[in-house]
Design a protein around this motif. Sequence first.
Motif, mmCIF file in Angstrom:
data_model
loop_
_atom_site.group_PDB
_atom_site.id
_atom_site.type_symbol
_atom_site.label_atom_id
_atom_site.label_comp_id
_atom_site.label_asym_id
_atom_site.label_seq_id
_atom_site.Cartn_x
_atom_site.Cartn_y
_atom_site.Cartn_z
ATOM 1 N N ASP A 152 0.859 -1.187 0.000
ATOM 2 C CA ASP A 152 0.000 0.000 0.000
ATOM 3 C C ASP A 152 0.891 1.232 0.000
ATOM 4 O OD1 ASP A 152 -2.728 -0.087 -0.273
ATOM 5 O OD2 ASP A 152 -3.162 -0.312 1.859
ATOM 6 N N PRO A 153 0.599 2.217 -0.825
ATOM 7 C CA PRO A 153 1.418 3.429 -0.844
ATOM 8 C C PRO A 153 1.127 4.319 0.366
ATOM 9 C CG PRO A 153 -0.437 3.684 -2.318
ATOM 10 C CD PRO A 153 -0.501 2.277 -1.799
ATOM 11 N N GLN A 193 6.498 7.758 5.185
ATOM 12 C CA GLN A 193 7.384 8.126 4.081
ATOM 13 C C GLN A 193 6.866 9.362 3.337
ATOM 14 O OE1 GLN A 193 10.340 6.919 3.259
ATOM 15 N NE2 GLN A 193 10.291 5.419 4.928
ATOM 16 N N ARG A 194 7.783 10.229 2.977
ATOM 17 C CA ARG A 194 7.462 11.429 2.190
ATOM 18 C C ARG A 194 8.360 11.458 0.968
ATOM 19 N NH1 ARG A 194 7.185 16.338 6.499
ATOM 20 N NH2 ARG A 194 5.099 16.758 5.720
ATOM 21 N N ARG A 195 7.879 12.175 -0.061
ATOM 22 C CA ARG A 195 8.600 12.226 -1.340
ATOM 23 C C ARG A 195 8.883 10.807 -1.852
ATOM 24 N NH1 ARG A 195 11.098 15.498 2.060
ATOM 25 N NH2 ARG A 195 12.992 14.230 2.129
ATOM 26 N N PHE A 196 7.918 9.943 -1.669
ATOM 27 C CA PHE A 196 8.053 8.518 -1.952
ATOM 28 C C PHE A 196 7.383 8.111 -3.255
ATOM 29 C CE2 PHE A 196 6.624 4.118 -1.590
ATOM 30 C CZ PHE A 196 7.641 3.457 -0.921
ATOM 31 N N LEU A 197 6.327 8.843 -3.659
ATOM 32 C CA LEU A 197 5.432 8.369 -4.708
ATOM 33 C C LEU A 197 5.690 8.960 -6.092
ATOM 34 C CD1 LEU A 197 1.921 8.306 -2.996
ATOM 35 C CD2 LEU A 197 3.270 6.338 -3.758
ATOM 36 N N HIS A 198 5.451 8.125 -7.096
ATOM 37 C CA HIS A 198 5.338 8.565 -8.481
ATOM 38 C C HIS A 198 4.035 9.355 -8.606
ATOM 39 C CE1 HIS A 198 4.277 7.955 -12.790
ATOM 40 N NE2 HIS A 198 5.580 8.041 -12.966
ATOM 41 N N PRO A 199 3.914 10.224 -9.620
ATOM 42 C CA PRO A 199 2.651 10.955 -9.797
ATOM 43 C C PRO A 199 1.410 10.094 -9.986
ATOM 44 C CG PRO A 199 4.394 12.043 -11.023
ATOM 45 C CD PRO A 199 4.984 10.765 -10.482
ATOM 46 N N ASP A 200 1.561 8.812 -10.319
ATOM 47 C CA ASP A 200 0.365 7.969 -10.450
ATOM 48 C C ASP A 200 -0.255 7.641 -9.087
ATOM 49 O OD1 ASP A 200 1.939 5.923 -9.335
ATOM 50 O OD2 ASP A 200 1.949 4.685 -11.136
ATOM 51 N N PRO A 204 6.097 3.586 -6.265
ATOM 52 C CA PRO A 204 7.156 4.433 -5.729
ATOM 53 C C PRO A 204 7.890 5.173 -6.845
ATOM 54 C CG PRO A 204 7.269 2.199 -4.819
ATOM 55 C CD PRO A 204 6.315 2.157 -5.973
ATOM 56 N N ASN A 205 8.528 6.260 -6.479
ATOM 57 C CA ASN A 205 9.474 6.915 -7.382
ATOM 58 C C ASN A 205 10.867 6.360 -7.092
ATOM 59 O OD1 ASN A 205 10.308 8.168 -4.996
ATOM 60 N ND2 ASN A 205 9.221 10.070 -5.425
ATOM 61 N N VAL A 211 13.958 3.077 -0.657
ATOM 62 C CA VAL A 211 13.457 2.632 0.653
ATOM 63 C C VAL A 211 13.036 1.165 0.581
ATOM 64 C CG1 VAL A 211 11.621 2.953 2.365
ATOM 65 C CG2 VAL A 211 12.733 4.955 1.324
ATOM 66 N N MET A 212 12.298 0.827 -0.474
ATOM 67 C CA MET A 212 11.807 -0.546 -0.629
ATOM 68 C C MET A 212 12.961 -1.541 -0.761
ATOM 69 S SD MET A 212 8.303 -0.520 -0.910
ATOM 70 C CE MET A 212 7.727 -1.710 -2.123
ATOM 71 N N GLY A 213 13.976 -1.173 -1.527
ATOM 72 C CA GLY A 213 15.113 -2.063 -1.720
ATOM 73 C C GLY A 213 15.865 -2.325 -0.428
#
Length: 226
Positions: A152-153, A193-200, A204-205, A211-213
């Motif tokens: 979940d984002p 998390q902040r500044r984490f997401l792609h515009p979709d 993630p961006n 972070v995920m890795g």
Amino acid sequence: MRTRTSARTVAVLAALLIGATSIPSSTGPSAEAAGQVSAYFFGDSLMNGTGASPRRPVMARIAAARLGWDVEVDAWGGTGYTTSGRSPGYLQRLKRPGAMTGEYDVVLLEGGTNDARVRSTPAQVQSAVREVVAYVREQQPQAAIVLMGAYDPPPPGRVDPHRTTVDDAIEEVAGKLGLPFFSPLSGGWTVGQRRFLHPDRLHPNERGYGVMGARLAAELERLDLG
């Protein structure tokens, strides 16, 4: 998309020509010669790196580098254990020519997010997971199989409560099958998390995949598979 780690530049160039990309986890000898753990990371758009620019399997790259593993990535956006049609299910994908052709120490099966998207029931998901695990065990009897669940984002991402239902179902069947399980959702990988997401607002961006890795590497290290 299938991605293969390798230490050889020529393998990188050849793989690019056939649609697979080689990602070196080190510049040393090959995995076999050096005794590296050989792993197959199988999953959906998260493993594929959708949202990174340019798109590439950032999460797998970071995990491979931190663990020192030789990792082959086989990832296809929109797919899951129970998807079908233009988004073939995991078992169908694994049976395609060219899939899972090596001999691996670890097979990581990442998924569940798209099973929630297509509104699969817990029973449907668990049945499909069992079929996939049985096939992997038949093809790779020497491999440790690890299940990685749904995602979940963080806010303001597109959250779906059904992902938790699917994630719980995968965790339950993992326990019954005696397999390790972890997930970005239940593990709280995106919490705060902040500044984490792609515009979709789903994937993630580049930073988010970083972070995920790191979290993926930590979970696999904790399992002490190498």
